[in-house]
Design an enzyme around this catalytic site. Structure first.
Site, mmCIF file in Angstrom:
data_model
loop_
_atom_site.group_PDB
_atom_site.id
_atom_site.type_symbol
_atom_site.label_atom_id
_atom_site.label_comp_id
_atom_site.label_asym_id
_atom_site.label_seq_id
_atom_site.Cartn_x
_atom_site.Cartn_y
_atom_site.Cartn_z
ATOM 1 N N LYS A 75 0.824 -1.222 0.013
ATOM 2 C CA LYS A 75 0.022 0.212 -0.070
ATOM 3 C C LYS A 75 1.001 1.415 0.050
ATOM 4 C CE LYS A 75 -2.242 -1.170 3.823
ATOM 5 N NZ LYS A 75 -1.553 -2.352 4.147
ATOM 6 N N ARG A 132 11.151 -5.341 5.245
ATOM 7 C CA ARG A 132 10.881 -3.809 4.979
ATOM 8 C C ARG A 132 11.877 -2.646 5.695
ATOM 9 N NH1 ARG A 132 4.997 -1.779 5.392
ATOM 10 N NH2 ARG A 132 5.020 -2.976 7.199
HETATM 11 P P1 ADP Z 1 2.196 -1.706 3.263
HETATM 12 O O1 ADP Z 1 1.910 -0.404 3.220
HETATM 13 O O2 ADP Z 1 0.815 -2.472 2.528
HETATM 14 O O3 ADP Z 1 2.151 -2.430 4.558
HETATM 15 P P2 ADP Z 1 4.722 -1.534 2.068
HETATM 16 O O4 ADP Z 1 4.291 -0.715 0.636
HETATM 17 O O5 ADP Z 1 5.515 -0.764 3.295
HETATM 18 O O6 ADP Z 1 3.430 -2.283 2.054
HETATM 19 O O7 ADP Z 1 5.214 -2.667 1.375
HETATM 20 C C1 ADP Z 1 5.949 -3.779 2.314
HETATM 21 C C2 ADP Z 1 7.381 -4.307 1.942
HETATM 22 O O8 ADP Z 1 7.074 -4.841 0.730
HETATM 23 C C3 ADP Z 1 8.344 -3.087 1.727
HETATM 24 O O9 ADP Z 1 9.648 -3.394 2.282
HETATM 25 C C4 ADP Z 1 8.296 -2.769 0.111
HETATM 26 O O10 ADP Z 1 9.472 -2.417 -0.433
HETATM 27 C C5 ADP Z 1 8.056 -4.379 -0.422
HETATM 28 N N1 ADP Z 1 7.375 -4.129 -1.295
HETATM 29 C C6 ADP Z 1 6.154 -3.365 -1.774
HETATM 30 N N2 ADP Z 1 5.663 -3.880 -3.066
HETATM 31 C C7 ADP Z 1 6.322 -5.034 -3.560
HETATM 32 C C8 ADP Z 1 6.137 -5.796 -4.636
HETATM 33 N N3 ADP Z 1 5.160 -5.719 -5.659
HETATM 34 N N4 ADP Z 1 6.992 -6.945 -4.889
HETATM 35 C C9 ADP Z 1 8.012 -7.132 -3.930
HETATM 36 N N5 ADP Z 1 8.023 -6.413 -2.719
HETATM 37 C C10 ADP Z 1 7.313 -5.283 -2.636
HETATM 38 P P1 ADP Z 2 0.807 -1.970 7.677
HETATM 39 O O1 ADP Z 2 0.382 -1.272 6.413
HETATM 40 O O2 ADP Z 2 2.050 -2.514 7.654
HETATM 41 O O3 ADP Z 2 -0.372 -2.841 8.195
HETATM 42 P P2 ADP Z 2 0.112 0.693 9.121
HETATM 43 O O4 ADP Z 2 1.357 1.623 8.941
HETATM 44 O O5 ADP Z 2 -0.720 0.932 8.025
HETATM 45 O O6 ADP Z 2 1.064 -0.723 8.780
HETATM 46 O O7 ADP Z 2 -0.137 0.579 10.421
HETATM 47 C C1 ADP Z 2 0.597 0.193 11.403
HETATM 48 C C2 ADP Z 2 -0.216 0.033 12.805
HETATM 49 O O8 ADP Z 2 -0.695 1.314 13.087
HETATM 50 C C3 ADP Z 2 -1.445 -0.747 12.893
HETATM 51 O O9 ADP Z 2 -0.972 -1.950 13.040
HETATM 52 C C4 ADP Z 2 -2.558 -0.151 13.986
HETATM 53 O O10 ADP Z 2 -2.036 -0.602 15.146
HETATM 54 C C5 ADP Z 2 -2.302 1.115 13.590
HETATM 55 N N1 ADP Z 2 -3.307 1.745 12.535
HETATM 56 C C6 ADP Z 2 -2.878 2.184 11.555
HETATM 57 N N2 ADP Z 2 -4.206 2.696 10.893
HETATM 58 C C7 ADP Z 2 -5.071 2.458 11.517
HETATM 59 C C8 ADP Z 2 -6.591 2.540 11.672
HETATM 60 N N3 ADP Z 2 -7.163 3.017 10.556
HETATM 61 N N4 ADP Z 2 -7.208 1.745 12.484
HETATM 62 C C9 ADP Z 2 -6.521 1.212 13.690
HETATM 63 N N5 ADP Z 2 -5.200 1.291 13.845
HETATM 64 C C10 ADP Z 2 -4.528 1.769 12.874
#
Ligand code: ADP
Ligand code: ADP
Ligand code: ZN
Length: 216
Positions: free
Chosen positions: A13, A127
């Site tokens: 995302k 990550r």
């Molecule tokens: P999210 O916000 O959904 O938790 P991130 O964008 O932070 O996910 O991506 C999670 C990890 O996976 C990061 O280290 C990122 O560089 C990697 N990543 C994101 N998209 C891809 C992809 N299409 N293929 C491989 N690795 C990816």
């Molecule tokens: P990822 O994309 O890897 O799940 P985020 O950075 O979006 O991570 O979220 C990290 C943490 O922040 C979540 O595990 C939760 O504890 C909190 N958080 C983020 N967004 C929300 C939301 N909309 N509602 C509740 N908790 C949230």
């Protein structure tokens, strides 16, 4: 464009959000980033959020909804926005619908990034994030050319406290229990587009742009 990015932890995302906001010129609203900023600054909100985030649990709905509502009312959101990581529960989605209705606006699309559960843990644990500019890397799939230094700005890369195997596994379960029902919620509203997130980063971005009906 008024958009939501939906998907489990590690789906990509944040990575896609950076490219989407650049292309469409809209602000990126990540509730996770807002909490991490508050933790770094040592605010009351940060202290409260950290106690949930460290356990892989969601921060309570009322706390999150208030923050997002205030943010959406800022001037820079008037022509669109990208919500990343919000809503995460049906209660949040219903509250968002109410906020948008009162503002007399509506969502264009909800982009659902799908990635198999087995891949997600490796994505999140590998990550790395730049302390300075927030750019996201992956030690294997998307490494910085300068190792643990950001190749965009020279900042130091760090690993999030909650990106360890145990907490990530918990977060994936929380996603399945509390957030996955939003897929049906937005499908019913005819807003959902589903994207295969298990492709190369640029390919996923192209698929998103096409699904939004835009030129590449
Ligand atoms: P999210 O916000 O959904 O938790 P991130 O964008 O932070 O996910 O991506 C999670 C990890 O996976 C990061 O280290 C990122 O560089 C990697 N990543 C994101 N998209 C891809 C992809 N299409 N293929 C491989 N690795 C990816
Ligand atoms: P990822 O994309 O890897 O799940 P985020 O950075 O979006 O991570 O979220 C990290 C943490 O922040 C979540 O595990 C939760 O504890 C909190 N958080 C983020 N967004 C929300 C939301 N909309 N509602 C509740 N908790 C949230
Ligand atoms: Zn950087």
């Amino acid at each position: 464009m008024r958009l939501i990015l939906l998907g489990p932890p590690g789906a990509g995302k944040g990575t896609q959000a950076s490219a989407i906001v650049e292309k469409y010129g809209i602000p990126h609203i990540s509730t996770g980033d807002i909490f991490r900023y508050n933790i770094k600054e040592g605010t009351e909100l940060g202290k409260k959020a950290k106690s949930y985030m460290d356990k892989g649990l969601l921060v309570p709905d009322e706390v999150v909804v208030e923050i997002v509502e205030d943010r959406l009312k800022k001037d820079d959101c008037k022509d669109g926005f990208l919500l990343d990581g919000f809503p995460r529960t049906v209660v949040q989605a219903e509250a968002l619908d109410e906020v948008l209705k009162n503002m007399d606006i509506s969502l264009d699309k909800v982009i659902n990034i799908e990635v198999d559960k087995e891949i997600l843990v490796g994505r999140a644990v590998g990550r790395r994030i730049c302390k300075n500019c927030g750019a996201t890397f992956h030690i294997k799939h998307n490494p910085s050319t300068k190792g643990d230094i950001c190749d965009k700005c020279g900042g130091e890369l760090y690993q999030r406290d909650d990106d360890n195997e145990e907490t990530v596994t918990k977060r994936i379960q929380v996603y399945l229990d509390q957030t996955a029902p939003l897929i049906e919620y937005y499908n019913k509203q005819d807003k959902l587009v589903t994207i295969d997130g298990d492709k190369e980063i640029n390919k996923v971005f192209k698929d998103i742009v096409v699904s939004l009906g835009s030129d590449l």
